[in-house]
Write a protein that holds these residues in place. Structure first.
Motif, short mmCIF file in Angstrom:
data_model
loop_
_atom_site.label_atom_id
_atom_site.label_comp_id
_atom_site.label_asym_id
_atom_site.label_seq_id
_atom_site.Cartn_x
_atom_site.Cartn_y
_atom_site.Cartn_z
N LEU A 147 4.89 -4.42 1.35
CA LEU A 147 3.88 -3.53 0.78
C LEU A 147 4.09 -3.36 -0.71
O LEU A 147 3.12 -3.41 -1.50
N ARG A 182 1.40 -4.63 -3.71
CA ARG A 182 0.88 -3.76 -4.75
C ARG A 182 1.07 -4.34 -6.14
O ARG A 182 0.33 -4.01 -7.07
N GLU A 183 2.06 -5.24 -6.27
CA GLU A 183 2.30 -5.91 -7.54
C GLU A 183 1.62 -7.28 -7.61
O GLU A 183 1.76 -8.00 -8.60
N TYR A 196 1.50 -10.97 3.01
CA TYR A 196 0.85 -9.66 3.03
C TYR A 196 0.14 -9.39 4.37
O TYR A 196 -0.53 -8.37 4.53
N PRO A 239 -2.63 1.40 3.69
CA PRO A 239 -2.93 0.97 2.31
C PRO A 239 -4.35 0.46 2.12
O PRO A 239 -4.93 -0.17 3.00
N TYR A 244 -6.67 -2.14 -0.40
CA TYR A 244 -6.36 -3.48 -0.90
C TYR A 244 -6.00 -3.38 -2.39
O TYR A 244 -6.85 -3.00 -3.21
N PRO A 245 -4.77 -3.70 -2.78
CA PRO A 245 -4.37 -3.55 -4.18
C PRO A 245 -5.16 -4.47 -5.11
O PRO A 245 -5.39 -5.64 -4.78
#
Length: 254
Positions: free
Chosen positions: A103, A107-108, A126, A145, A147-148
């Protein structure tokens, strides 16, 4: 036979009581309301220290229980295929420390692609984050979460490049030699890679390839693959490239 709700409660309670289990989730078509009467049941146990495959065996449910890492490691580090009240269950092990790491990477915008049986394009790491987003939590607390943005950009770019390179290599190495099977395989793989890119660009989570091409609007690739002959390979690759490029351009995130 008990109702679906009673069955879900029964399985959840037995799994939740095992040592080390912090959460239980329902995945697959049943979590998303797209299941058929004969669809199997996909459960995941999220655990920390103390959980072992022997705990699953101790439930007494018939079937096969793997050790950790027996399914190739990586994001699929093992699980079980069981029968409970005449219903088929696929159970996945999900170590919370690994899920939390994936996770943070997502995010990065960081991820890897792992080889996995039954997945033409491989599986992105992911995947476990996608499961958090779309699966139904039955016991415990898990992150949910979105979607970053960084992952949307990185995954769209990576999968797009993979799709284009797959087609380029097939054109160079196989088309001129009449290798129909090799080109057919490359077209299928490139289409799935492009579909992953489209899904990422849209910010849509993917947990398997079963409806991947349909969701990405790339099912027209079937017509291209269906007319492959030794003399039409380069043209088929060009047509596939045009189809995929259109979808990739339209889905590119800002």
């Amino acid at each position: 036979m008990t109702s679906d709700a009673s069955f879900t409660t029964h399985v959840t309670q037995r799994l939740a009581a095992l040592p080390g289990v912090a959460a239980v989730a329902l995945g697959g078509s049943r979590a998303q309301g797209r299941h058929r009467p004969d669809s199997d049941w996909d459960f995941a146990v999220y655990y920390r220290d103390g959980f072992t495959p022997d705990a699953i065996r101790g439930l007494g449910w018939p079937g096969e229980v793997s050790e950790f890492g027996a399914w190739g490691g990586g994001v699929f580090n093992g699980g079980a295929r069981l029968t409970v009240e005449d219903r088929a269950i696929d159970l996945h092990y999900r170590e919370l420390a690994d899920v939390e790491r994936r996770l943070a990477e997502a995010r990065e915008g960081r991820f890897e692609v792992e080889r996995l049986m039954f997945h033409l394009a491989g599986v992105p790491t992911y995947l476990v984050v996608a499961e958090l987003a779309v699966n139904r939590v039955l016991f415990g607390d898990l992150p949910r979460p979105s979607y970053p943005a960084a992952l949307r950009r990185a995954a769209h770019a990576r999968w797009s490049d993979d799709a284009r390179l797959t087609l380029a290599y097939a054109d160079r190495a196989h088309a001129a030699h009449g290798h129909v099977t090799d080109v057919a395989g490359a077209i299928g793989r490139a289409a799935c890679e492009a579909a992953h890119a489209v899904s990422a660009g849209r910010g849509e989570w993917v947990t398997n390839e079963k409806t991947l091409l349909d969701r990405a609007g790339l099912r027209d690739v079937d017509e291209i693959a269906g007319r492959l002959t030794a003399s039409t390979l380069s043209g088929a690759i060009a047509d596939t490239r045009a189809l995929l490029d259109g979808a990739l351009t339209a889905s590119r995130p800002n």
